[in-house]
Design an enzyme around this catalytic site. Structure first.
Site, PDB file in Angstrom:
ATOM      1  N   ARG A  53      38.732  35.326  40.682  1.00  0.00           N
ATOM      2  CA  ARG A  53      39.640  36.470  40.801  1.00  0.00           C
ATOM      3  C   ARG A  53      38.831  37.761  40.645  1.00  0.00           C
ATOM      4  NH1 ARG A  53      43.042  36.036  35.063  1.00  0.00           N
ATOM      5  NH2 ARG A  53      41.198  35.872  33.772  1.00  0.00           N
ATOM      6  N   ASN A  98      45.651  43.793  36.781  1.00  0.00           N
ATOM      7  CA  ASN A  98      45.589  42.986  35.558  1.00  0.00           C
ATOM      8  C   ASN A  98      44.211  43.157  34.956  1.00  0.00           C
ATOM      9  OD1 ASN A  98      46.911  40.842  33.837  1.00  0.00           O
ATOM     10  ND2 ASN A  98      44.971  39.836  34.330  1.00  0.00           N
ATOM     11  N   GLU A  99      44.161  43.678  33.753  1.00  0.00           N
ATOM     12  CA  GLU A  99      42.885  43.859  33.053  1.00  0.00           C
ATOM     13  C   GLU A  99      41.806  44.413  33.984  1.00  0.00           C
ATOM     14  OE1 GLU A  99      41.949  40.150  31.100  1.00  0.00           O
ATOM     15  OE2 GLU A  99      43.309  40.606  29.453  1.00  0.00           O
ATOM     16  N   GLU A 116      49.677  40.465  26.269  1.00  0.00           N
ATOM     17  CA  GLU A 116      49.258  39.052  26.276  1.00  0.00           C
ATOM     18  C   GLU A 116      48.675  38.681  24.921  1.00  0.00           C
ATOM     19  OE1 GLU A 116      46.311  38.004  29.184  1.00  0.00           O
ATOM     20  OE2 GLU A 116      47.295  39.105  30.783  1.00  0.00           O
ATOM     21  N   TRP A 160      38.479  29.931  27.346  1.00  0.00           N
ATOM     22  CA  TRP A 160      37.284  30.634  27.826  1.00  0.00           C
ATOM     23  C   TRP A 160      36.267  30.947  26.731  1.00  0.00           C
ATOM     24  CZ3 TRP A 160      37.655  35.186  25.159  1.00  0.00           C
ATOM     25  CH2 TRP A 160      38.930  35.641  24.842  1.00  0.00           C
ATOM     26  N   GLU A 203      42.962  27.614  34.551  1.00  0.00           N
ATOM     27  CA  GLU A 203      43.505  27.859  33.205  1.00  0.00           C
ATOM     28  C   GLU A 203      44.456  26.765  32.741  1.00  0.00           C
ATOM     29  OE1 GLU A 203      42.832  32.510  32.511  1.00  0.00           O
ATOM     30  OE2 GLU A 203      44.626  32.034  33.662  1.00  0.00           O
ATOM     31  N   LYS A 204      44.274  25.560  33.288  1.00  0.00           N
ATOM     32  CA  LYS A 204      45.191  24.474  32.886  1.00  0.00           C
ATOM     33  C   LYS A 204      44.999  24.078  31.425  1.00  0.00           C
ATOM     34  CE  LYS A 204      42.257  20.881  34.940  1.00  0.00           C
ATOM     35  NZ  LYS A 204      41.212  21.859  35.355  1.00  0.00           N
ATOM     36  N   HIS A 250      44.574  26.329  29.086  1.00  0.00           N
ATOM     37  CA  HIS A 250      44.995  27.473  28.259  1.00  0.00           C
ATOM     38  C   HIS A 250      46.418  27.233  27.777  1.00  0.00           C
ATOM     39  CE1 HIS A 250      45.865  31.565  27.036  1.00  0.00           C
ATOM     40  NE2 HIS A 250      44.624  31.924  27.292  1.00  0.00           N
TER      41      HIS A 250
HETATM   42  C1  GAL Z   1      43.495  37.413  30.217  1.00  0.00           C
HETATM   43  C2  GAL Z   1      44.070  37.495  31.616  1.00  0.00           C
HETATM   44  C3  GAL Z   1      45.064  36.380  31.907  1.00  0.00           C
HETATM   45  C4  GAL Z   1      44.519  35.071  31.442  1.00  0.00           C
HETATM   46  C5  GAL Z   1      44.178  35.184  29.970  1.00  0.00           C
HETATM   47  C6  GAL Z   1      43.662  33.923  29.368  1.00  0.00           C
HETATM   48  O1  GAL Z   1      42.271  38.037  30.143  1.00  0.00           O
HETATM   49  O2  GAL Z   1      44.719  38.724  31.810  1.00  0.00           O
HETATM   50  O3  GAL Z   1      45.326  36.369  33.285  1.00  0.00           O
HETATM   51  O4  GAL Z   1      43.377  34.752  32.176  1.00  0.00           O
HETATM   52  O5  GAL Z   1      43.174  36.148  29.800  1.00  0.00           O
HETATM   53  O6  GAL Z   1      43.336  34.103  28.013  1.00  0.00           O
END
Ligand code: GAL
Length: 684
Positions: free
Chosen positions: A117, A155-156, A313, A321, A361-362, A364
């Protein structure tokens, strides 16, 4: 004027609660289950469409709104409002294929491939055109949709692609420099290009600070960081302009990353939003990650100018990550959420609603995990939704802080440039030292930018403010002269905004106000320890200070273990004008730093929210009539805190004491008004 978030909460009938919703990852029948479960969990707001560009616009010029149309209607029918995202953080495959030149390039010249992304160059004209086009179509389509409560831009910004070194970026960098310096002579002077024969005679000779043989020019590097953050800010502004034109009635936010993101000047983005939102994830390697959380919450409030802000978030459990992704303990998400609320968040949101089945991100966590409703995380998610609903009256109240802690991205960039006295001395570590010393004493502070109006603060602390412009230095001196109380951390006031040494003895920008000079910076070897007179030990950093009017408050031990500045001042205090300025000539250990801050707060008339009690965090939110005391217990023992007030939510009061269970958090509606322990400070 009512704050936009207060208006949204009013419409939602309580604190905004929800998360990123990505229905494109699921078949239609799941959407129906989603809205039902959202209701069950108390979700009233979701962020929709963050990564939906390839669905919305499957081919150049071809739009397909079927998913958004249906999902927006469905959410609305179930009373769930939408924070509608512009999808520009993930350009679709057709775009990267059509515009290979728009993919970002690393400092070593590698052009990055699609397949993740934010695969775009911040300065790419093709990206700008495509992004603004999809935002225009999206805004026009849903301008009047009743579910939409606010815009979530991108987003970010810059999370993955802030620093691009392609030729297009190089051109944009030159234009940015031209705008900043007007002529080459000024640029040469600012960057000190006579060093190593780097003098430029033509703008075209200037390149981004790509990988090179040895140290890069620090002025060039610093400006490249500024340029890179600005390039994305331009993109942000451009999307905002589209949205303002088409939907002037809708408020706008973008999720900034606080201290998680070095590359983006969060203050600059926050200023360009109607309401500030941040993302926060606990660093699993930090046993006291909750202090990092509190720090970021206070940064969000500082960026919001003390007004309400959104936690856009956080996670219900593990992320995916970090090197090791530790699951949250039972009760931890609740504690985290209530801490954000305590520190002024009027929205508690997660990434993401339903845990992904596939994709990067499965692993997460989410509000609704793979295990569905038969899981601890789900039970806690729905319990939290119910609890937040019971705390509705807290929204719109404010946290009042009498102390400001200066936090600055430009300073962060500069302090960590190459070739400095100690590679071990990191900006965030210094900030954390000072913040933690305040946190542990329950002294609330706002993290604000150095140029902020400081008149409402009784005291200001400035950890490692290495880079200081003439204007900001004057601002600080003036603050003290007029009666303010200032404490400055080591390695501050050293360079100007171009990373050129202030002239004369160190710390050039602050010599006068601090009443001292630093004869030499004396970083320590790894594992070296230096004893202070109070018996504590310093690591990493010391300085040889010569008083020029200041008094010495604490010294390095006058013995062999007193280090290279043995017997000299480690903490000083200077009466300057109507105020005082303190200096820490070392990276102080917690007890000495706490003592300094206690002395500063006493002098400034700042009281802790409640007297310090190890591991118990206390924050107060103040309304027109009531105040709310939040007590968060980070220990494994039950704690009792004397209160004058009533229980709210799950709080329990016995014999005038709030009972805070191990790992628990309570909220008390205070009836005796400790609304302001001190009158607001007035300047002479
Ligand atoms: C953020 C991001 C999200 C998701 C999240 C996971 O940095 O905006 O889309 O990736 O991290 O922790």
């Amino acid at each position: 004027m009512t704050h936009p978030l207060t208006e949204i909460n009013h419409r939602l009938g309580g604190i905004a609660y929800g998360g990123d919703y990505n229905p494109e990852q699921w078949p239609r029948d799941i959407w129906h289950e989603d809205v039902r479960l959202m209701r069950e969990a108390g979700v009233n707001l979701v962020t929709l469409g963050v990564f939906s560009w390839s669905r919305i616009q499957p081919r150049p010029g071809a739009y397909d709104w079927s998913l958004h149309d249906e999902v927006l209607d469905l959410l609305h029918a179930h009373g769930i409002a939408v924070d509608l995202a512009t999808p520009t953080a993930a350009p679709p495959p057709w775009f990267t294929r059509q515009h290979p030149e728009a993919r970002p390039v690393t400092a070593s010249g590698t052009r990055l491939a699609p397949g993740s992304r934010q695969v775009f160059c911040p300065s790419s004209p093709a990206y700008a055109e495509a992004a603004d086009a999809v935002v225009t179509e999206l805004a026009a389509r849903y301008a009047d949709h009743p579910a939409v409560a606010l815009w979530h831009v991108h987003n970010e910004w810059g999370n993955h692609n802030a620093l691009c070194y392609c030729d297009v970026s190089a051109d944009a960098f030159r234009s940015w420099l031209h705008e900043r310096y007007k002529n080459l002579e000024t640029l040469n002077e600012a960057w000190g290009t006579d060093f190593w024969s780097q003098r430029y005679a033509d703008w075209e000779e200037i390149e981004p600070p790509r990988d090179t043989t040895a140290f890069r020019n620090p002025g060039q590097e610093l400006d490249y960081r500024r340029f890179s953050s600005d390039a994305l800010l331009q993109r942000h502004r451009s999307e905002v302009a589209v949205l303002r034109r088409i939907t002037p009635h809708l408020p706008i936010t973008t999720n900034v990353m606080g201290t998680l993101e070095k590359k983006i000047d969060g203050h600059a983005f926050a200023t360009e939003c109607d309401l500030v939102s941040i993302d926060h994830y606990l660093p699993a390697a930090d046993p006291d990650g909750h202090i990092d959380l509190a720090l970021n919450a206070d940064l969000a409030r500082g960026m919001a100018g003390g007004r309400p802000w959104m936690l856009m978030e956080h996670s219900t459990s593990a992320v995916n990550w970090q090197p090791v992704n530790v699951a949250k303990q039972p009760g931890e998400t609740r504690r985290n959420s209530l801490t954000h609320l305590a520190r002024g968040a009027d929205a508690v949101m997660f990434f993401q609603w339903r845990q992904s089945r596939a994709g990067a991100e499965k692993w997460h966590s989410a509000m609704l995990p793979h295990g569905g409703t038969d899981s601890r995380v789900w039970k806690e998610t729905s319990a939290l939704g119910a609890e937040l609903a019971s705390l509705q009256e807290v929204t719109g109240t404010r946290v009042r802080s009498d102390l400001a802690l200066l936090f600055d991205w430009h300073n962060w960039w500069a302090l960590e440039l190459q070739a400095r006295p100690s590679g071990e001395f990191r900006y965030l570590d210094a900030v954390r030292d000072w913040y933690e010393a305040l946190w542990s004493q329950n002294i609330t502070c706002d993290l604000v930018a150095p140029g902020t109006d400081l008149t409402s603060y009784r005291a200001v602390v400035a950890p490692a403010l290495y880079l200081l412009s003439e204007q900001d230095a004057a601002h600080l001196s003036d603050y003290v002269e007029r009666g303010g109380h200032l404490a400055v951390g080591c390695f501050s006031g050293v360079v100007d905004e171009y990373d050129r040494m202030w002239q004369g003895s160190h710390p050039g920008a602050l010599r006068e106000v601090l009443g001292l000079v630093v004869d030499e910076y004396l970083p320590l070897r790894p594992h070296e320890r230096v004893r202070l007179e109070d018996g504590t030990h310093v690591r990493q950093w010391t300085e040889r200070v010569e008083p020029r009017g200041c008094a010495t408050y604490l010294r390095f031990a006058d013995a062999a273990d007193g280090g290279p500045a043995r017997g000299g001042p480690a903490i000083t205090r200077h009466a300057f004008g109507n105020g005082t300025a303190w200096y820490a000539a070392a990276r102080l250990p917690a007890p000495s730093l706490q003592a300094l801050l206690r002395a500063l707060s006493d002098e400034a008339g700042i009281a802790p929210v409640i007297p310090a009690s190890a591991g118990v965090e206390a924050v107060r939110r103040i309304g027109d009539r009531e105040s709310y005391l939040f007590l968060i217990n980070h220990t494994e023992e039950s704690v009792r805190v004397p209160v004058v007030g009533e229980e709210l939510g799950t709080a329990e009061i016995r014999n005038g004491e709030a009972v805070v269970p191990p790992g628990g958090a309570v909220v008390i509606r205070e009836t005796a008004a400790p609304v302001s322990p001190h009158p607001k400070r007035t300047f002479t």
